[in-house]
Design a protein around this motif. Sequence first.
Motif, PDB file in Angstrom:
ATOM      1  N   ASP A  37       4.649  24.490 -10.797  1.00 19.45           N
ATOM      2  CA  ASP A  37       5.127  25.301  -9.670  1.00 19.45           C
ATOM      3  C   ASP A  37       4.019  26.069  -8.961  1.00 19.45           C
ATOM      4  OD1 ASP A  37       7.805  24.533 -10.041  1.00 19.45           O
ATOM      5  OD2 ASP A  37       8.081  26.064 -11.590  1.00 19.45           O
ATOM      6  N   VAL A  38       2.797  25.541  -8.965  1.00 18.12           N
ATOM      7  CA  VAL A  38       1.707  26.129  -8.192  1.00 18.12           C
ATOM      8  C   VAL A  38       1.873  25.691  -6.738  1.00 18.12           C
ATOM      9  CG1 VAL A  38      -0.791  26.336  -7.938  1.00 18.12           C
ATOM     10  CG2 VAL A  38       0.220  26.101 -10.219  1.00 18.12           C
ATOM     11  N   TRP A  39       1.721  26.614  -5.806  1.00 20.17           N
ATOM     12  CA  TRP A  39       2.087  26.340  -4.415  1.00 20.17           C
ATOM     13  C   TRP A  39       1.318  25.196  -3.791  1.00 20.17           C
ATOM     14  CZ3 TRP A  39      -1.363  26.505  -0.389  1.00 20.17           C
ATOM     15  CH2 TRP A  39      -2.591  27.128  -0.640  1.00 20.17           C
ATOM     16  N   PHE A  40       0.029  25.024  -4.161  1.00 18.00           N
ATOM     17  CA  PHE A  40      -0.770  23.983  -3.511  1.00 18.00           C
ATOM     18  C   PHE A  40      -0.605  22.617  -4.178  1.00 18.00           C
ATOM     19  CE2 PHE A  40      -3.632  25.937  -6.654  1.00 18.00           C
ATOM     20  CZ  PHE A  40      -4.071  24.817  -7.363  1.00 18.00           C
ATOM     21  N   GLY A  41       0.147  22.557  -5.275  1.00 22.08           N
ATOM     22  CA  GLY A  41       0.302  21.291  -5.979  1.00 22.08           C
ATOM     23  C   GLY A  41       0.817  20.152  -5.110  1.00 22.08           C
ATOM     24  N   PRO A  42       1.969  20.320  -4.427  1.00 28.44           N
ATOM     25  CA  PRO A  42       2.479  19.235  -3.576  1.00 28.44           C
ATOM     26  C   PRO A  42       1.525  18.842  -2.459  1.00 28.44           C
ATOM     27  CG  PRO A  42       4.165  20.906  -3.951  1.00 28.44           C
ATOM     28  CD  PRO A  42       2.879  21.470  -4.471  1.00 28.44           C
ATOM     29  N   TRP A  43       0.834  19.844  -1.882  1.00 31.40           N
ATOM     30  CA  TRP A  43      -0.092  19.544  -0.785  1.00 31.40           C
ATOM     31  C   TRP A  43      -1.306  18.767  -1.284  1.00 31.40           C
ATOM     32  CZ3 TRP A  43       1.842  20.312   3.851  1.00 31.40           C
ATOM     33  CH2 TRP A  43       2.845  21.258   4.010  1.00 31.40           C
ATOM     34  N   LEU A  44      -1.822  19.151  -2.452  1.00 32.76           N
ATOM     35  CA  LEU A  44      -2.966  18.432  -3.018  1.00 32.76           C
ATOM     36  C   LEU A  44      -2.570  17.012  -3.398  1.00 32.76           C
ATOM     37  CD1 LEU A  44      -5.929  18.641  -3.873  1.00 32.76           C
ATOM     38  CD2 LEU A  44      -5.144  19.446  -6.118  1.00 32.76           C
ATOM     39  N   PHE A  45      -1.368  16.859  -3.952  1.00 33.83           N
ATOM     40  CA  PHE A  45      -0.861  15.526  -4.300  1.00 33.83           C
ATOM     41  C   PHE A  45      -0.736  14.654  -3.055  1.00 33.83           C
ATOM     42  CE2 PHE A  45       2.636  12.541  -4.824  1.00 33.83           C
ATOM     43  CZ  PHE A  45       2.308  11.918  -6.021  1.00 33.83           C
ATOM     44  N   ALA A  46      -0.157  15.208  -1.987  1.00 30.28           N
ATOM     45  CA  ALA A  46       0.021  14.449  -0.744  1.00 30.28           C
ATOM     46  C   ALA A  46      -1.330  14.078  -0.129  1.00 30.28           C
ATOM     47  CB  ALA A  46       0.857  15.254   0.245  1.00 30.28           C
ATOM     48  N   PHE A  47      -2.290  15.018  -0.167  1.00 30.23           N
ATOM     49  CA  PHE A  47      -3.616  14.733   0.367  1.00 30.23           C
ATOM     50  C   PHE A  47      -4.275  13.596  -0.411  1.00 30.23           C
ATOM     51  CE2 PHE A  47      -8.232  15.452   0.011  1.00 30.23           C
ATOM     52  CZ  PHE A  47      -8.593  15.287   1.338  1.00 30.23           C
ATOM     53  N   GLY A  48      -4.190  13.653  -1.733  1.00 25.90           N
ATOM     54  CA  GLY A  48      -4.775  12.595  -2.551  1.00 25.90           C
ATOM     55  C   GLY A  48      -4.127  11.255  -2.294  1.00 25.90           C
ATOM     56  N   PHE A  49      -2.806  11.252  -2.105  1.00 26.14           N
ATOM     57  CA  PHE A  49      -2.110   9.999  -1.826  1.00 26.14           C
ATOM     58  C   PHE A  49      -2.557   9.419  -0.488  1.00 26.14           C
ATOM     59  CE2 PHE A  49       1.426   7.440  -0.273  1.00 26.14           C
ATOM     60  CZ  PHE A  49       1.718   6.669  -1.388  1.00 26.14           C
ATOM     61  N   CYS A  50      -2.735  10.265   0.515  1.00 26.64           N
ATOM     62  CA  CYS A  50      -3.197   9.794   1.832  1.00 26.64           C
ATOM     63  C   CYS A  50      -4.610   9.223   1.748  1.00 26.64           C
ATOM     64  CB  CYS A  50      -3.153  10.927   2.843  1.00 26.64           C
ATOM     65  SG  CYS A  50      -1.489  11.475   3.288  1.00 26.64           S
ATOM     66  N   VAL A  51      -5.483   9.889   0.983  1.00 23.24           N
ATOM     67  CA  VAL A  51      -6.851   9.383   0.811  1.00 23.24           C
ATOM     68  C   VAL A  51      -6.827   8.043   0.075  1.00 23.24           C
ATOM     69  CG1 VAL A  51      -9.096   9.829  -0.253  1.00 23.24           C
ATOM     70  CG2 VAL A  51      -7.857  11.687   0.872  1.00 23.24           C
ATOM     71  N   LEU A  52      -5.950   7.935  -0.934  1.00 25.11           N
ATOM     72  CA  LEU A  52      -5.848   6.675  -1.675  1.00 25.11           C
ATOM     73  C   LEU A  52      -5.365   5.545  -0.774  1.00 25.11           C
ATOM     74  CD1 LEU A  52      -6.027   5.301  -4.477  1.00 25.11           C
ATOM     75  CD2 LEU A  52      -3.600   5.861  -4.773  1.00 25.11           C
ATOM     76  N   PHE A  53      -4.385   5.831   0.061  1.00 28.28           N
ATOM     77  CA  PHE A  53      -3.881   4.827   0.998  1.00 28.28           C
ATOM     78  C   PHE A  53      -4.988   4.402   1.962  1.00 28.28           C
ATOM     79  CE2 PHE A  53      -1.862   3.669   5.038  1.00 28.28           C
ATOM     80  CZ  PHE A  53      -1.032   2.645   4.614  1.00 28.28           C
ATOM     81  N   TYR A  54      -5.729   5.377   2.470  1.00 28.32           N
ATOM     82  CA  TYR A  54      -6.844   5.079   3.370  1.00 28.32           C
ATOM     83  C   TYR A  54      -7.895   4.222   2.672  1.00 28.32           C
ATOM     84  CZ  TYR A  54     -11.330   6.045   5.678  1.00 28.32           C
ATOM     85  OH  TYR A  54     -12.575   5.933   6.260  1.00 28.32           O
ATOM     86  N   MET A  55      -8.190   4.535   1.394  1.00 28.47           N
ATOM     87  CA  MET A  55      -9.181   3.778   0.647  1.00 28.47           C
ATOM     88  C   MET A  55      -8.727   2.333   0.429  1.00 28.47           C
ATOM     89  SD  MET A  55      -9.892   2.429  -2.610  1.00 28.47           S
ATOM     90  CE  MET A  55      -8.777   3.301  -3.707  1.00 28.47           C
ATOM     91  N   ILE A  56      -7.448   2.158   0.039  1.00 26.67           N
ATOM     92  CA  ILE A  56      -6.942   0.815  -0.231  1.00 26.67           C
ATOM     93  C   ILE A  56      -6.974  -0.041   1.029  1.00 26.67           C
ATOM     94  CG2 ILE A  56      -4.860  -0.476  -0.837  1.00 26.67           C
ATOM     95  CD1 ILE A  56      -4.168   1.761  -2.800  1.00 26.67           C
ATOM     96  N   VAL A  57      -6.505   0.517   2.138  1.00 24.41           N
ATOM     97  CA  VAL A  57      -6.501  -0.241   3.394  1.00 24.41           C
ATOM     98  C   VAL A  57      -7.930  -0.597   3.808  1.00 24.41           C
ATOM     99  CG1 VAL A  57      -5.966  -0.128   5.857  1.00 24.41           C
ATOM    100  CG2 VAL A  57      -4.325   0.742   4.179  1.00 24.41           C
ATOM    101  N   GLY A  58      -8.842   0.377   3.720  1.00 22.18           N
ATOM    102  CA  GLY A  58     -10.212   0.122   4.130  1.00 22.18           C
ATOM    103  C   GLY A  58     -10.938  -0.852   3.231  1.00 22.18           C
ATOM    104  N   TRP A  59     -10.816  -0.679   1.924  1.00 23.12           N
ATOM    105  CA  TRP A  59     -11.556  -1.527   0.984  1.00 23.12           C
ATOM    106  C   TRP A  59     -11.002  -2.947   0.975  1.00 23.12           C
ATOM    107  CZ3 TRP A  59     -13.008   0.499  -4.588  1.00 23.12           C
ATOM    108  CH2 TRP A  59     -14.090  -0.243  -5.061  1.00 23.12           C
ATOM    109  N   PHE A  60      -9.687  -3.077   0.913  1.00 21.56           N
ATOM    110  CA  PHE A  60      -9.095  -4.410   0.921  1.00 21.56           C
ATOM    111  C   PHE A  60      -9.340  -5.099   2.260  1.00 21.56           C
ATOM    112  CE2 PHE A  60      -7.439  -3.103  -2.944  1.00 21.56           C
ATOM    113  CZ  PHE A  60      -6.683  -4.091  -3.555  1.00 21.56           C
ATOM    114  N   GLY A  61      -9.302  -4.334   3.352  1.00 19.96           N
ATOM    115  CA  GLY A  61      -9.600  -4.921   4.654  1.00 19.96           C
ATOM    116  C   GLY A  61     -11.013  -5.459   4.718  1.00 19.96           C
ATOM    117  N   LEU A  62     -11.966  -4.739   4.097  1.00 23.10           N
ATOM    118  CA  LEU A  62     -13.345  -5.203   4.051  1.00 23.10           C
ATOM    119  C   LEU A  62     -13.464  -6.515   3.283  1.00 23.10           C
ATOM    120  CD1 LEU A  62     -16.403  -4.807   4.487  1.00 23.10           C
ATOM    121  CD2 LEU A  62     -16.410  -3.399   2.395  1.00 23.10           C
TER     122      LEU A  62
END
Length: 292
Positions: A37-62
């Motif tokens: 129940d730490v306030w930044f937990g959901p935001w940090l999780f969402a940020f990490g998920f967005c970075v992971l999605f960006y990484m997968i699209v970029g790396w697999f696209g390469l």
Amino acid sequence: MNEKNSGYYLPKPSSWPIKGSIALICIFSGAANWLHDVWFGPWLFAFGFCVLFYMIVGWFGLVIRENRSGVLQADQVDRSFRWGMCWFIFSEVMFFGAFFGALFFVRMFSVPMLGGENSHLATHLVLWPHFKAAWPMAMNPNPSFFVAPRAVMEAWGIPAINTLILLTSGATVTVAHWSILTNHRKTMLISQLATILLGASFLILQAHEYTIAWLQKGLTLGSGIYGTTFFMLTGFHGLHVTIGTIGLCVILYRMLRFDFNEHNHFAFEAISWYWHFVDVVWLFLFIFVYWM
């Protein structure tokens, strides 16, 4: 051996691995803080998920662009990809093996010992005199701390239908593979699309099953070891089906772009191996989580 198949492609230095590492750190740190129940937990999780999605699209696209240019079609690169995928699936086997091992230990040792079986101590009579060891556990040793579910999950409803769906999807992805090898393009596309629709159907039914478990049966992650093992095993399997379905969609897009032929189609083979692995894991889940 001709010159095309005798070399080994050495890619340029890449920043994608470090981006993926940052994404995973943010995801797991965010999830841990979210659970506390730490306030930044959901935001940090969402940020990490967005970075992971960006990484997968970029790396697999390469990698896809490199494959289209022909630089990845050397024999040694092909063997490296195949061995890499084999080791990845092996790591997934170990991942699920740990959860199945926990389920086995709980069912064969922990729960019977709480009920007094194979124990020379009578502690259970003092602490939990009304507890009876049985699986699935409809009554916990300390009901005031872990509220047991009102009912357990049945095997011969949605789980049985999902078993049939995944077995059928294993057949359709095999037909798609055969169609690539024999250059039957129409059959390949239809079979691949059918596999995707079957995977999506599995996920929809599993989501409906979770709704029934949570709202009607009172089965949650906090309802004791039965709820914990059920959601951890079926939840992670559902995550793998989701990843596999997304991968199948990417492969269908590449099929429409004429990226594959009978000699160059390892990307399809990799996702089909993964899909067959997901099918096999579900069979073990159906037997040991739902049926037995």
